[in-house]
Motif scaffolding. Sequence first.
Motif, PDB file in Angstrom:
ATOM      1  N   PRO A 192      28.552  21.676  45.378  1.00 48.60           N
ATOM      2  CA  PRO A 192      28.754  22.793  44.453  1.00 48.60           C
ATOM      3  C   PRO A 192      29.705  22.415  43.318  1.00 48.60           C
ATOM      4  O   PRO A 192      30.695  21.718  43.530  1.00 48.60           O
ATOM      5  N   ALA A 193      29.400  22.882  42.119  1.00 49.64           N
ATOM      6  CA  ALA A 193      30.216  22.601  40.935  1.00 49.64           C
ATOM      7  C   ALA A 193      31.091  23.806  40.619  1.00 49.64           C
ATOM      8  O   ALA A 193      30.593  24.920  40.489  1.00 49.64           O
ATOM      9  N   GLY A 194      32.402  23.554  40.504  1.00 51.94           N
ATOM     10  CA  GLY A 194      33.343  24.612  40.127  1.00 51.94           C
ATOM     11  C   GLY A 194      33.861  24.377  38.720  1.00 51.94           C
ATOM     12  O   GLY A 194      34.185  23.246  38.351  1.00 51.94           O
ATOM     13  N   GLN A 195      33.947  25.445  37.928  1.00 49.09           N
ATOM     14  CA  GLN A 195      34.417  25.353  36.541  1.00 49.09           C
ATOM     15  C   GLN A 195      35.923  25.109  36.488  1.00 49.09           C
ATOM     16  O   GLN A 195      36.672  25.653  37.292  1.00 49.09           O
ATOM     17  N   TRP A 196      36.347  24.282  35.542  1.00 52.49           N
ATOM     18  CA  TRP A 196      37.770  24.092  35.292  1.00 52.49           C
ATOM     19  C   TRP A 196      38.338  25.362  34.678  1.00 52.49           C
ATOM     20  O   TRP A 196      37.649  26.073  33.946  1.00 52.49           O
ATOM     21  N   ARG A 197      39.632  25.596  34.926  1.00 53.29           N
ATOM     22  CA  ARG A 197      40.295  26.771  34.348  1.00 53.29           C
ATOM     23  C   ARG A 197      40.275  26.735  32.819  1.00 53.29           C
ATOM     24  O   ARG A 197      40.166  27.761  32.167  1.00 53.29           O
ATOM     25  N   ASN A 198      40.388  25.512  32.234  1.00 53.69           N
ATOM     26  CA  ASN A 198      40.429  25.417  30.768  1.00 53.69           C
ATOM     27  C   ASN A 198      39.037  25.342  30.139  1.00 53.69           C
ATOM     28  O   ASN A 198      38.915  25.222  28.919  1.00 53.69           O
ATOM     29  N   GLY A 199      37.981  25.383  30.947  1.00 53.65           N
ATOM     30  CA  GLY A 199      36.620  25.375  30.433  1.00 53.65           C
ATOM     31  C   GLY A 199      36.126  24.024  29.948  1.00 53.65           C
ATOM     32  O   GLY A 199      35.039  23.926  29.399  1.00 53.65           O
ATOM     33  N   GLY A 200      36.904  22.955  30.193  1.00 51.51           N
ATOM     34  CA  GLY A 200      36.544  21.633  29.686  1.00 51.51           C
ATOM     35  C   GLY A 200      35.640  20.824  30.588  1.00 51.51           C
ATOM     36  O   GLY A 200      35.280  19.696  30.239  1.00 51.51           O
ATOM     37  N   GLY A 201      35.246  21.384  31.737  1.00 45.25           N
ATOM     38  CA  GLY A 201      34.381  20.623  32.629  1.00 45.25           C
ATOM     39  C   GLY A 201      34.183  21.309  33.958  1.00 45.25           C
ATOM     40  O   GLY A 201      34.560  22.471  34.157  1.00 45.25           O
ATOM     41  N   THR A 202      33.560  20.572  34.885  1.00 42.61           N
ATOM     42  CA  THR A 202      33.321  21.060  36.239  1.00 42.61           C
ATOM     43  C   THR A 202      33.741  19.985  37.233  1.00 42.61           C
ATOM     44  O   THR A 202      33.807  18.798  36.896  1.00 42.61           O
ATOM     45  N   THR A 203      34.029  20.420  38.443  1.00 45.03           N
ATOM     46  CA  THR A 203      34.413  19.503  39.519  1.00 45.03           C
ATOM     47  C   THR A 203      33.524  19.736  40.723  1.00 45.03           C
ATOM     48  O   THR A 203      33.254  20.877  41.097  1.00 45.03           O
ATOM     49  N   ARG A 204      33.088  18.632  41.317  1.00 39.10           N
ATOM     50  CA  ARG A 204      32.319  18.667  42.568  1.00 39.10           C
ATOM     51  C   ARG A 204      33.166  17.952  43.613  1.00 39.10           C
ATOM     52  O   ARG A 204      33.325  16.735  43.541  1.00 39.10           O
ATOM     53  N   GLU A 205      33.716  18.701  44.544  1.00 39.13           N
ATOM     54  CA  GLU A 205      34.599  18.128  45.551  1.00 39.13           C
ATOM     55  C   GLU A 205      33.818  17.370  46.616  1.00 39.13           C
ATOM     56  O   GLU A 205      32.876  17.906  47.200  1.00 39.13           O
ATOM     57  N   ILE A 206      34.219  16.127  46.846  1.00 37.12           N
ATOM     58  CA  ILE A 206      33.644  15.308  47.910  1.00 37.12           C
ATOM     59  C   ILE A 206      34.369  15.594  49.214  1.00 37.12           C
ATOM     60  O   ILE A 206      33.763  15.881  50.232  1.00 37.12           O
ATOM     61  N   ALA A 207      35.702  15.510  49.182  1.00 38.03           N
ATOM     62  CA  ALA A 207      36.517  15.762  50.375  1.00 38.03           C
ATOM     63  C   ALA A 207      37.920  16.133  49.954  1.00 38.03           C
ATOM     64  O   ALA A 207      38.423  15.658  48.935  1.00 38.03           O
ATOM     65  N   SER A 208      38.561  16.983  50.760  1.00 42.65           N
ATOM     66  CA  SER A 208      39.964  17.332  50.584  1.00 42.65           C
ATOM     67  C   SER A 208      40.557  17.430  51.973  1.00 42.65           C
ATOM     68  O   SER A 208      40.052  18.168  52.819  1.00 42.65           O
ATOM     69  N   ARG A 209      41.593  16.645  52.221  1.00 43.63           N
ATOM     70  CA  ARG A 209      42.184  16.574  53.548  1.00 43.63           C
ATOM     71  C   ARG A 209      43.651  16.886  53.497  1.00 43.63           C
ATOM     72  O   ARG A 209      44.320  16.440  52.568  1.00 43.63           O
ATOM     73  N   PRO A 210      44.231  17.620  54.394  1.00 41.37           N
ATOM     74  CA  PRO A 210      43.498  18.290  55.467  1.00 41.37           C
ATOM     75  C   PRO A 210      42.651  19.437  54.911  1.00 41.37           C
ATOM     76  O   PRO A 210      42.989  20.021  53.888  1.00 41.37           O
ATOM     77  N   SER A 211      41.585  19.736  55.615  1.00 38.59           N
ATOM     78  CA  SER A 211      40.694  20.796  55.140  1.00 38.59           C
ATOM     79  C   SER A 211      41.295  22.159  55.470  1.00 38.59           C
ATOM     80  O   SER A 211      42.096  22.301  56.386  1.00 38.59           O
ATOM     81  N   GLY A 212      40.890  23.141  54.684  1.00 39.96           N
ATOM     82  CA  GLY A 212      41.310  24.510  54.939  1.00 39.96           C
ATOM     83  C   GLY A 212      42.729  24.839  54.518  1.00 39.96           C
ATOM     84  O   GLY A 212      43.258  25.870  54.906  1.00 39.96           O
TER      85      GLY A 212
END
Length: 189
Positions: free
Chosen positions: A10-30
């Motif tokens: 899933p693609a999330g919009q940047w707060r400044n509107g300059g792009g999108t981010t697709r998260e691969i992994a974030s640890r620890p999760s949750g």
Amino acid sequence: MHHFDVESLPAGQWRNGGGTTREIASRPSGTDVFGWRASVADITRGGPFSAFPGVDRTLTLLTGDGVRLTCPGVFDRVLARAGEPFGFSGDLDLVAELPGGPCRVLNLMARRGSWTARVERVTDPVVPRPGHSGVFYVLRGTWQDESASPALRPGQGGWWDGDDAAPGGALVPLSPDAAALWADVAPVE
């Protein structure tokens, strides 16, 4: 190993509107505060980069004609070659310019004092280190891990936690043009 295809994240919009981010992994999760995080960003217009105090970042151009990162008095760097990592402190106030239009980058962030991260472009087999976490991203060609999973193609890859029992063995190139990004993320002892 947890496999991914960037186009299905899933693609999330940047707060400044300059792009999108697709998260691969974030640890620890949750949790709201990550120890390490890997994502792919599509930068669609120039502007300020968000600061991440206490975090070391590595940005690697994946596609596009490049991105120019500037921090007055510290550095002025153009990332123009795909697959060439550039590390910097997330504490810095950066501005990004897109001399050739939109681009896509791999962004790896590690919480300073808790994790260290090294990103490199590889063309030979790699083996995840026991107790380390990491991300593997295919730039070109095809790759295979030692599981029975399908071959990995450009824009696909895998990630693993240091707590995973076995991250999948060696990742090996299957084609002569194969190249990938290998991010080794280790806990600080």
